[in-house]
Design a protein around this motif. Sequence first.
Motif, PDB file in Angstrom:
ATOM      1  N   PRO A 120       0.706  -1.302  -0.258  1.00  0.00           N
ATOM      2  CA  PRO A 120      -0.017   0.005   0.034  1.00  0.00           C
ATOM      3  C   PRO A 120       0.868   1.213   0.065  1.00  0.00           C
ATOM      4  O   PRO A 120       2.151   1.185   0.307  1.00  0.00           O
ATOM      5  N   GLY A 121       0.254   2.355  -0.190  1.00  0.00           N
ATOM      6  CA  GLY A 121       0.955   3.646  -0.266  1.00  0.00           C
ATOM      7  C   GLY A 121       1.209   4.328  -1.713  1.00  0.00           C
ATOM      8  O   GLY A 121       1.061   5.487  -1.857  1.00  0.00           O
ATOM      9  N   GLY A 122       1.517   3.786  -2.705  1.00  0.00           N
ATOM     10  CA  GLY A 122       1.499   4.141  -4.131  1.00  0.00           C
ATOM     11  C   GLY A 122       2.893   4.563  -3.960  1.00  0.00           C
ATOM     12  O   GLY A 122       3.616   5.107  -2.996  1.00  0.00           O
ATOM     13  N   ALA A 123       3.491   5.041  -5.332  1.00  0.00           N
ATOM     14  CA  ALA A 123       4.481   5.747  -5.611  1.00  0.00           C
ATOM     15  C   ALA A 123       4.368   6.891  -6.235  1.00  0.00           C
ATOM     16  O   ALA A 123       3.380   7.445  -6.709  1.00  0.00           O
ATOM     17  N   ALA A 124       5.338   8.007  -5.688  1.00  0.00           N
ATOM     18  CA  ALA A 124       5.159   9.469  -6.215  1.00  0.00           C
ATOM     19  C   ALA A 124       6.628   9.886  -6.210  1.00  0.00           C
ATOM     20  O   ALA A 124       7.369   9.843  -5.280  1.00  0.00           O
ATOM     21  N   VAL A 125       6.918  10.671  -7.230  1.00  0.00           N
ATOM     22  CA  VAL A 125       8.159  11.380  -7.372  1.00  0.00           C
ATOM     23  C   VAL A 125       8.314  12.200  -6.368  1.00  0.00           C
ATOM     24  O   VAL A 125       9.403  12.218  -5.602  1.00  0.00           O
ATOM     25  N   THR A 126       7.318  12.901  -5.750  1.00  0.00           N
ATOM     26  CA  THR A 126       7.536  14.145  -4.322  1.00  0.00           C
ATOM     27  C   THR A 126       7.924  13.109  -3.240  1.00  0.00           C
ATOM     28  O   THR A 126       8.676  13.355  -2.486  1.00  0.00           O
ATOM     29  N   PHE A 127       7.460  12.021  -3.203  1.00  0.00           N
ATOM     30  CA  PHE A 127       7.509  11.077  -1.942  1.00  0.00           C
ATOM     31  C   PHE A 127       8.969  10.536  -1.979  1.00  0.00           C
ATOM     32  O   PHE A 127       9.634  10.431  -1.158  1.00  0.00           O
ATOM     33  N   PHE A 128       9.367  10.096  -3.137  1.00  0.00           N
ATOM     34  CA  PHE A 128      10.702   9.921  -3.679  1.00  0.00           C
ATOM     35  C   PHE A 128      11.734  10.808  -3.102  1.00  0.00           C
ATOM     36  O   PHE A 128      12.656  10.468  -2.332  1.00  0.00           O
ATOM     37  N   ALA A 129      11.486  12.122  -3.437  1.00  0.00           N
ATOM     38  CA  ALA A 129      12.540  13.318  -3.373  1.00  0.00           C
ATOM     39  C   ALA A 129      12.549  13.438  -1.639  1.00  0.00           C
ATOM     40  O   ALA A 129      13.653  13.430  -1.170  1.00  0.00           O
ATOM     41  N   VAL A 130      11.323  13.389  -1.146  1.00  0.00           N
ATOM     42  CA  VAL A 130      11.369  13.657   0.405  1.00  0.00           C
ATOM     43  C   VAL A 130      11.898  12.420   0.902  1.00  0.00           C
ATOM     44  O   VAL A 130      12.683  12.818   1.986  1.00  0.00           O
ATOM     45  N   SER A 131      11.763  11.059   0.775  1.00  0.00           N
ATOM     46  CA  SER A 131      12.267  10.059   1.414  1.00  0.00           C
ATOM     47  C   SER A 131      13.805  10.078   1.269  1.00  0.00           C
ATOM     48  O   SER A 131      14.469   9.676   2.177  1.00  0.00           O
ATOM     49  N   VAL A 132      14.304  10.424   0.057  1.00  0.00           N
ATOM     50  CA  VAL A 132      15.719  10.601  -0.188  1.00  0.00           C
ATOM     51  C   VAL A 132      16.321  11.577   0.928  1.00  0.00           C
ATOM     52  O   VAL A 132      17.403  11.402   1.595  1.00  0.00           O
ATOM     53  N   LEU A 133      15.908  12.866   0.775  1.00  0.00           N
ATOM     54  CA  LEU A 133      16.408  14.000   1.260  1.00  0.00           C
ATOM     55  C   LEU A 133      16.296  13.792   3.118  1.00  0.00           C
ATOM     56  O   LEU A 133      17.227  13.913   3.696  1.00  0.00           O
ATOM     57  N   VAL A 134      15.267  13.434   3.491  1.00  0.00           N
ATOM     58  CA  VAL A 134      15.171  13.244   4.773  1.00  0.00           C
ATOM     59  C   VAL A 134      15.800  12.205   5.697  1.00  0.00           C
ATOM     60  O   VAL A 134      16.356  12.179   6.492  1.00  0.00           O
ATOM     61  N   THR A 135      15.723  10.980   4.785  1.00  0.00           N
ATOM     62  CA  THR A 135      16.448   9.925   5.314  1.00  0.00           C
ATOM     63  C   THR A 135      18.060  10.222   5.324  1.00  0.00           C
ATOM     64  O   THR A 135      18.674   9.453   6.184  1.00  0.00           O
ATOM     65  N   LEU A 136      18.375  10.746   4.304  1.00  0.00           N
ATOM     66  CA  LEU A 136      19.778  10.997   4.301  1.00  0.00           C
ATOM     67  C   LEU A 136      20.267  11.715   5.262  1.00  0.00           C
ATOM     68  O   LEU A 136      21.374  11.720   5.705  1.00  0.00           O
ATOM     69  N   ALA A 137      19.361  12.859   5.676  1.00  0.00           N
ATOM     70  CA  ALA A 137      19.739  13.928   6.697  1.00  0.00           C
ATOM     71  C   ALA A 137      19.659  13.019   8.295  1.00  0.00           C
ATOM     72  O   ALA A 137      20.530  13.597   8.932  1.00  0.00           O
TER      73      ALA A 137
END
Length: 141
Positions: free
Chosen positions: A110-127
């Motif tokens: 569940p949750g679906g894929a989204a470019v914006t969520f991808f970008a947020v997940s990359v930036l926040v998790t890398l932080a």
Amino acid sequence: MTSVRTALAHRVEPAPFTALVAAGDLACITAFVLLGVTVGHGGGDPGVDPGHVAVTVLPFAVGWAVTSLLAGVYARSTYASAKRAVVRTVPAWVGAALVAQALRATAAVPGGAAVTFFAVSVLVTLALLLPWRVAVSVLAS
């Protein structure tokens, strides 16, 4: 033909320290999800639905399990240098986030894929991951 054990021997330092590092990585990934559930669009207490948190963490954890091994983030040489830790962690996490989005795009997750969520997940998790990984390299040396 190279066996899986031989291939992994160069990418994973078999030591209790590696298990601790992996647990810290998973804590960073889980913290990202908890931030999203509590501060993002979840808006509620993550304790109310731990199943939702687990299902959200799972595709990211699967992605990290695959890409971290390929990138060698658990290798002794990665622990030896903060720069090497960053250089290996960034592409490994970007790959993990791509795997997670691919899994989320299926009907099974569940949750679906989204470019914006991808970008947020990359930036926040890398932080979250990068300071942890730099600290690991300092502790290991």
